[in-house]
Design an enzyme around this catalytic site. Structure first.
Site, PDB file in Angstrom:
ATOM      1  N   HIS A  97      40.840  19.517  52.392  1.00 41.29           N
ATOM      2  CA  HIS A  97      39.066  20.080  52.788  1.00 41.29           C
ATOM      3  C   HIS A  97      38.674  19.272  54.032  1.00 41.29           C
ATOM      4  CE1 HIS A  97      35.235  21.559  51.152  1.00 41.29           C
ATOM      5  NE2 HIS A  97      34.786  20.678  51.890  1.00 41.29           N
ATOM      6  N   GLU A 113      30.344  27.649  56.117  1.00 39.10           N
ATOM      7  CA  GLU A 113      31.106  26.871  55.244  1.00 39.10           C
ATOM      8  C   GLU A 113      31.740  27.850  54.259  1.00 39.10           C
ATOM      9  OE1 GLU A 113      32.678  24.288  54.550  1.00 39.10           O
ATOM     10  OE2 GLU A 113      32.026  22.543  55.516  1.00 39.10           O
ATOM     11  N   HIS A 130      32.236  27.580  49.711  1.00 36.31           N
ATOM     12  CA  HIS A 130      32.065  26.794  48.622  1.00 36.31           C
ATOM     13  C   HIS A 130      32.561  27.419  47.434  1.00 36.31           C
ATOM     14  CE1 HIS A 130      29.336  23.324  47.063  1.00 36.31           C
ATOM     15  NE2 HIS A 130      30.168  22.894  47.766  1.00 36.31           N
ATOM     16  N   ASN A 131      34.120  27.672  47.271  1.00 36.65           N
ATOM     17  CA  ASN A 131      34.480  28.854  46.625  1.00 36.65           C
ATOM     18  C   ASN A 131      34.985  28.031  45.197  1.00 36.65           C
ATOM     19  OD1 ASN A 131      34.789  30.237  48.802  1.00 36.65           O
ATOM     20  ND2 ASN A 131      36.765  29.414  49.460  1.00 36.65           N
ATOM     21  N   HIS A 132      35.679  27.072  45.139  1.00 35.42           N
ATOM     22  CA  HIS A 132      36.035  26.238  43.826  1.00 35.42           C
ATOM     23  C   HIS A 132      34.695  26.047  43.073  1.00 35.42           C
ATOM     24  CE1 HIS A 132      39.918  26.685  45.314  1.00 35.42           C
ATOM     25  NE2 HIS A 132      40.540  25.623  44.640  1.00 35.42           N
ATOM     26  N   GLN A 189      27.580  20.332  41.277  1.00 46.65           N
ATOM     27  CA  GLN A 189      26.377  19.789  41.483  1.00 46.65           C
ATOM     28  C   GLN A 189      25.378  20.681  41.509  1.00 46.65           C
ATOM     29  OE1 GLN A 189      27.770  19.217  45.181  1.00 46.65           O
ATOM     30  NE2 GLN A 189      28.850  18.364  43.428  1.00 46.65           N
ATOM     31  N   ASP A 245      25.435  14.426  57.850  1.00 46.30           N
ATOM     32  CA  ASP A 245      25.321  14.711  56.662  1.00 46.30           C
ATOM     33  C   ASP A 245      26.312  14.121  55.623  1.00 46.30           C
ATOM     34  OD1 ASP A 245      27.371  16.686  57.549  1.00 46.30           O
ATOM     35  OD2 ASP A 245      27.018  17.712  55.459  1.00 46.30           O
ATOM     36  N   GLN A 284      23.870  15.484  46.461  1.00 49.42           N
ATOM     37  CA  GLN A 284      23.296  16.326  47.513  1.00 49.42           C
ATOM     38  C   GLN A 284      22.185  15.745  48.094  1.00 49.42           C
ATOM     39  OE1 GLN A 284      24.757  19.692  48.046  1.00 49.42           O
ATOM     40  NE2 GLN A 284      26.156  18.622  47.127  1.00 49.42           N
TER      41      GLN A 284
END
Lengths: 258, 963
Positions: free
Chosen positions: B245, B306, B308-310, B461, B487, B531
């Site tokens: 990742h 980006e 955020h699949n899983h 999250q 970030d 986050q």
């Protein structure tokens, strides 16, 4: 003298820039004020001739849309908000700002209660609507000569109140704006915006600040050139300017900037 | 004293109605009634005066009713109550406390939950299914039959959380996290030196490191050289930094193809293409958080997409929510202010029979509902328009849904951020740190199976868009107060500080990090993916000023250490050093992966036409195909109007119900704008990944050119979501797709500026079957619109105008939507011979698009639409639906109607032109034009030799129940 418009920004307010653009084009000088700064120095309102509670999700709408912001504007600010209106200066609450003003009791005012509930669809909806100006009492809408086209973007915009309140709003000419054609959220009486008994305070769910130049209209590429929401702000600014110049101005203007 | 109040909506309750419909869709028709209530749990001095005030606060009598204590219910009614696990962000509870404080009430802690009253003849198993599949998500919530009793730790939101942490330099900081810390002493080392390969692999599995065997050996050798064992913090930090990742092992790998040739690493191929193009507007590509271009003097644009699949597979709302939040922070991490978001969503079939659902997988309907709500929640609340995207359905996405989130930001030219400098402070801004998302980077780098939802719980999250909005507000006002910014995304502080300190090194004390709750181990603080956090490097003399700014905005700031200049990353917990690692080894020590690719051999020589019995019925079936049909029900849930800059919308036309191509953003007072377009077609990728990639670039380009963008001022983003690249054929597909991207990028002179790969989108079912997503490449094109008053939309404008087709149409049907609605033809030979070919690159397209841009600027075109999914027939129908006008088509390209109407050949556009301007248009385009026919007032699409169909019929096929 340029009308200074104070735009309240709480945590989660997000259409403050949009309404600032609209006010600037309407000839006012917008000043964004953080709620924390306002709570620390409520007297900054003394230097403004117009107050704007902008749209967004203040405090994440956690206990109901606009409720926490309303607490700040009432308990937090003490009587600064009512003094603002009592001194004859216009106030506008848009979307979340409308929800907050209703929650403060400033709208509909006079002890009546109304609320903005979840849209009939049960969903957040973003679409353009057409608004007709109804009220001669409301200083924001009484000079409007054509319908306004502008978007809504809300999940809780269904205006609701009891029968007595609805009758009173109608009888007192406090129904400022109604939806024409499609009622996007199931509001009672197609009500999109209401004013208080003074006509100075306007609350509305749609976003006239997002139609301030013709090319923002969805039918611009089809030749549409009408229905600017800017006109609403122009009338509000013009009223504030005339109140500012009036020898009978009901409040003392200090002349300082925010 | 403790109390609870249950809040019930009055009147029409659409949330409950929606849940009831979802229960029926889950195969539980016996549910006759389902009512959702909210619960607020309180602790404090709850005398009658206080409870009266709380009641007025929580309950609007026009909208709700409230009940103190547990409501009485009919014993026939099943009651389920849920609440968030301790530690999961409970924003509503925070608001209750804030309000109580404002009202002067002594409420010390709060928590929230939900109550569901369910009627119907249901057994225990039904209830269990309902709860697990619809009403709660075990990843973030616990549930109980009947009344749920909050545990002490559920009251994790306490009034002290409202206080902003005091700040100062490290030496004078009084940490308010004192009671949140665990005594850290003793041995945190993990033995690796001297372990056998098998023992290393056992450690790898036990700690979920997801490192390759070669990498484990390098780590072992490194620490043997240092002369000590690694600490847990060091090991976790290496695993995170070296995860697929974060480090893109495959895109950086040495790849050998079947012929034995060694290929340039994929990332290098893309980089080299961008360098070759040498676009004058390029500012920064493939470095940092996002690509940066400058289309107009004085202003730069940052772009990033980006995946955020899983996380979205196991907790759709939270996964998508934090996907949006994460990509927005990527833009903030380049010191640009976000202006818009995009999303491309891939789901399993919405009508999948519940029995066909693999174990441990959420139903596509539920995933879709959660993902859409998650995207809408974050974008709408943070105040960014979600403007462009796509929604695709395929059974390959059932167990592996894909969520691509993009963001665009703007900055005005200013002093460059040249930090961090030695001596600058390491400052963390934003949300507090908890156990959220631990090992998310390594989790995302693995295949999933039935246990993923449970074991990966901590990897997901819930976002808090309001905190991130405040971060945006702070960053907007913080010019000159920081020297670098990044970030906290995957890998948390470890990744953020690790990247910033890559050259200079840093020394930080994680005990100074504000925590959500006590007892986090140092490695957990360091790796947490909580986050809404940003890290800044700040000159020591600017910290107080930045802190004052943060306080005004209500943002928490913590000064946790210093950038040192010695190239070492030292992590302490108070005085105890828990990691001391060489930044160079961390970032450059990973051995390059060697991989083998088996390149595909697509059919490119034997095209195969198709047979269609009833073209009009087929057109209607295509319009109703989930990939093509109206996405209005999703688009309208996103605020795409905020900021007032969206002038070409995702929905266009006389009734705003037609599908747009590209969208255009232009600030109300600017003369110019930006166009954003998306290209994606995974079905072509199954047969010919190289051509698919070219086609995706072409589609994205076409989409923005027809909206008004200048094709010579376009940059591209690539997002690959693929299966496991360690399978040579899967890697071979990826290699070919990258090669198609490179070729198209060079041909269009549109540089790639940023990209992201998400590999291992695979699912292992309990019976051992492995399913992979189809090769999914999403291309995002961002182009300069020189004149915002000359934008175009695809809706038909005026009866009498001519409709003209540019580009050539041939019998290219492999991966087409026609095959999707009527089945892939079964041929005699192998599969690729039987389906024919994927559309070939149109080498004239770059020239064509330039000329079309000129024609738009010259006012020669009234509307334009690209021919893509479903071919010419669908494109014409969409233009007619959007314009509320009909068309008479008397000439089709070529002799074969089926090819003319349904082939998906690329590079094609339909243009509406006034009859008197046709000659001028032809002169400017200087290529063969097919004059298809003309626009009519009569609301009918009439195709000579094929048939007629009314606009109402077309519209109801396209819109269905989606309005």
């Amino acid at each position: 003298m340029t009308v200074v418009a104070a735009i309240v920004r709480g945590p989660g307010t997000n259409r403050d820039d949009d309404v600032a653009d609209a006010l600037r084009l309407a000839g006012a000088a917008p000043r964004t004020v953080l709620i924390n700064d306002l709570l620390a120095h409520p007297d900054v309102l003394d230097d403004a001739q117009m107050l704007v509670v902008a749209g967004g999700f203040s405090f994440a709408d956690a206990l109901g849309a606009g409720r926490l912001l309303a607490l700040e504007l009432t308990i937090g600010l003490g009587d600064a908000l009512t003094r603002f209106v009592d001194s004859g200066r216009p106030v506008i609450g848009i979307c979340n700002g409308f929800q907050a003003l209703v929650s403060t009791g400033l709208l509909p005012g006079s002890g009546s209660t109304a609320a903005l509930g979840a849209n009939d669809s049960g969903r957040f909806e973003c679409r353009w609507v057409r608004l007709a100006a109804k009220s001669q009492r409301c200083i924001w809408t009484r000079e409007l000569t054509e319908d306004i086209d502008c978007p809504i973007a809300h999940g809780e915009g269904r205006f609701t109140c009891d029968d007595a309140t609805l009758e009173a709003l109608d009888a007192n000419d406090q129904i400022a704006l109604t939806y024409v054609g499609t009622n996007p959220n199931g509001s009672r009486g197609d009500i999109a915006g209401i004013t208080d008994h003074t006509g100075l305070v306007l609350g509305l769910m749609p976003h006239p600040e997002n139609h301030i130049v013709p090319r923002q209209h969805p039918l611009f590429t089809r030749g549409n050139n009408s229905g600017l929401g800017l006109t609403l702000f122009q009338h509000g600014v013009a009223y504030a300017a005339s109140a500012l110049q009036s020898p009978y101005s009901p409040y003392q203007h200090s002349g300082a900037s925010l | 004293m403790r109390a609870r109040v249950t809040i019930t909506p009055r009147g029409r309750d659409s949330r409950s109605a929606g849940l009831l419909a979802d229960a029926h869709a889950l195969g539980l028709p016996n549910v006759t009634r389902l009512v959702a209530h909210d619960i607020v749990f309180l602790q404090g001095d709850l005398d009658p005066a206080t409870t009266a005030k709380i009641e007025r606060l929580l309950i609007d009598p026009l909208l709700q009713t409230g009940t103190w204590g547990t409501p009485a219910t009919d014993p026939q009614v099943h009651v389920i109550e849920t609440m968030l696990h301790p530690g999961v962000t409970d924003a509503a509870a925070g608001a209750v406390l804030h309000a109580a404080r404002r009202l002067g009430l002594r409420v010390v802690s709060a928590a929230t939950g939900k109550r569901f009253e369910i009627g119907g003849d249901l057994d225990e198993q039904d209830i269990d299914r309902l709860v697990r599949r619809l009403l709660s998500n075990a990843v973030i919530e616990s549930w109980a039959v009947g009344e749920i009793a909050p545990k002490a730790e559920n009251h994790s939101v306490t009034s002290s959380d409202l206080d902003v942490t005091p700040v100062g330099t490290e030496s004078d900081t009084e940490s308010d996290t004192g009671d949140h810390t665990v005594a850290v002493t003793g041995d945190h080392t993990v033995a690796v030196i001297g372990l056998s390969s098998d023992e290393l692999e056992a450690l790898n599995t036990e700690r979920g490191l997801s490192l390759d065997p070669e990498e484990l050996l390098v780590v072992q050798k490194h620490f043997a050289g240092v002369g000590r064992e690694p600490t847990d913090v060091e090991l976790e930090m290496l695993a995170q930094t070296w995860s697929e990742h974060c480090s893109h092992k495959t895109f950086r790998a040495t790849i050998t193809d079947s012929s034995g040739a060694v290929l340039t690493p994929l990332i290098e191929q893309l980089r080299q293409a961008t360098n070759t193009i040498a676009a004058p507007f390029l500012v920064s590509a493939f470095v940092g958080n996002a690509g940066i271009v400058r289309f107009t003097p004085g202003r730069t644009i940052a772009v990033k997409a980006e995946t955020h699949n899983h996380p979205s597979a196991v907790e759709p709302f939270g996964g998508a929510n934090t996907g949006v939040g994460g990509v927005i922070r990527d833009i903030l991490g380049t010191a640009h202010l976000p202006i818009a978001c995009t999303d491309v969503l891939c789901f399993g079939p919405a009508d999948l029979a519940p029995a066909e659902l693999p174990d441990g997988v959420l139903h596509p309907r539920r995933i879709r509902a959660g993902v859409v709500a998650g995207v809408a929640d974050y974008g709408n609340k943070i105040g960014l328009p979600t403007i462009a995207g796509a929604v695709l359905y395929d059974s390959g996405y059932t167990a592996n849904p894909l969520v691509f989130c993009g963001c665009i930001g703007v900055a005005t030219d200013g002093p460059t951020l040249d930090g961090p400098h030695p001596g600058d402070r390491v400052v963390v801004l934003g949300g507090r740190t908890g156990r959220d998302g631990l090992r998310g980077a390594t989790f995302s780098s693995r295949s999933m199976d039935a246990s993923t939802g449970e074991v990966a719980g901590a990897s997901v999250q819930i976002g808090d868009p309001i905190i991130e909005k405040l971060l945006i507000d702070v960053i907007r006002d913080a010019n000159g107060l920081y020297t670098a910014i990044t970030d906290c995304g995957a890998g948390g502080l470890s990744s953020a500080v690790g990247e910033m300190a890559e050259i200079v090194g840093a020394n930080v004390d994680v005990s100074l990090t504000p925590l959500k709750y006590p007892n986090l181990a140092p490695w957990e603080i360091w790796l947490s993916e909580a986050q809404e956090r940003m890290v800044m490097s700040v000159r020591p003399d600017k910290v107080a000023q930045l802190d004052a700014l943060c306080r005004r905005h209500g943002v928490e700031l913590a000064d946790i250490g210093v950038f040192t200049g010695d190239g070492q990353i030292v992590v302490r917990f108070d005085e105890l050093v828990v990691a001391r690692i060489d930044a160079d080894f961390l970032h450059n020590g990973r051995p390059r992966r060697s991989m083998i690719a088996e390149l595909p051999t697509p059919n490119r020589s034997d095209p195969l036409g198709r047979v269609v019995a009833d073209p009009i019925a087929t057109l209607l079936a295509l319009l109703a195909h989930p990939n093509i049909a109206s996405k209005a029900s999703i688009i309208r849930r996103y605020d795409h109007e905020i900021r007032g800059a969206t002038i070409v919308r995702p929905l266009v036309g006389a009734r705003s119900d037609g599908p747009g191509d590209g969208v255009v953003l232009a600030n109300p007072t600017d003369s110019f704008g930006l166009a954003i377009g998306i290209g994606v077609n995974p079905w072509q990728g199954i047969y010919d990944p190289q051509r698919m990639a070219w086609a995706a670039v072409d589609e994205a380009m076409r989409n923005i050119v027809v909206a008004g963008a200048d094709p010579d001022m376009v940059c591209l983003l690539d997002n690959f979501s693929w299966g496991d690249p360690r399978r040579p054929s899967t890697l071979g597909d990826l290699v070919e797709a990258v090669s198609g991207c490179v070729d198209a990028s060079l041909a269009f002179k549109a540089p790639f500026v940023s990209g992201k790969d998400s590999l291992n989108n695979e699912y292992l079912t309990p019976d051992g079957t492995r399913t992979s997503v189809p090769p999914t490449l999403v291309i995002t094109a961002i182009g300069h619109v020189p004149n915002a008053d000359k934008v175009l939309t695809p809706d038909l404008k005026t009866p009498g105008n001519l409709l003209v087709l540019v580009g050539s149409t041939t019998d290219e049907f492999a991966g087409s939507h026609l095959d999707s609605v009527q089945g892939i033809p079964t041929g005699a030979a192998g599969i690729s011979a039987s389906v024919g070919v994927v559309p070939a690159p149109d080498l004239h397209a770059p020239t064509r698009y330039r000329r079309i841009h000129q024609a738009i600027q010259a006012g020669l075109i009234r509307s334009a639409h690209d021919c893509s999914e479903g071919g010419l027939a669908v494109a014409l129908a969409e233009m007619a639906i959007a314009g509320c006008l009909g068309a008479v088509i008397d000439t089709l390209p070529g002799d074969d109607h089926v090819t003319a109407l349904f082939a998906e050949s690329i590079g094609r556009l339909i243009l509406e032109v006034e009859p008197g301007l046709l000659v001028d248009l032809h002169g400017l385009l200087d290529e063969h034009l097919t004059v298809l026919g003309s626009v009519t007032a009569e609301p009918v699409l009439s195709i000579n030799g094929v048939g007629n169909v009314s606009l109402d019929v077309l519209r109801s096929a396209f819109i269905g129940d989606a309005s």
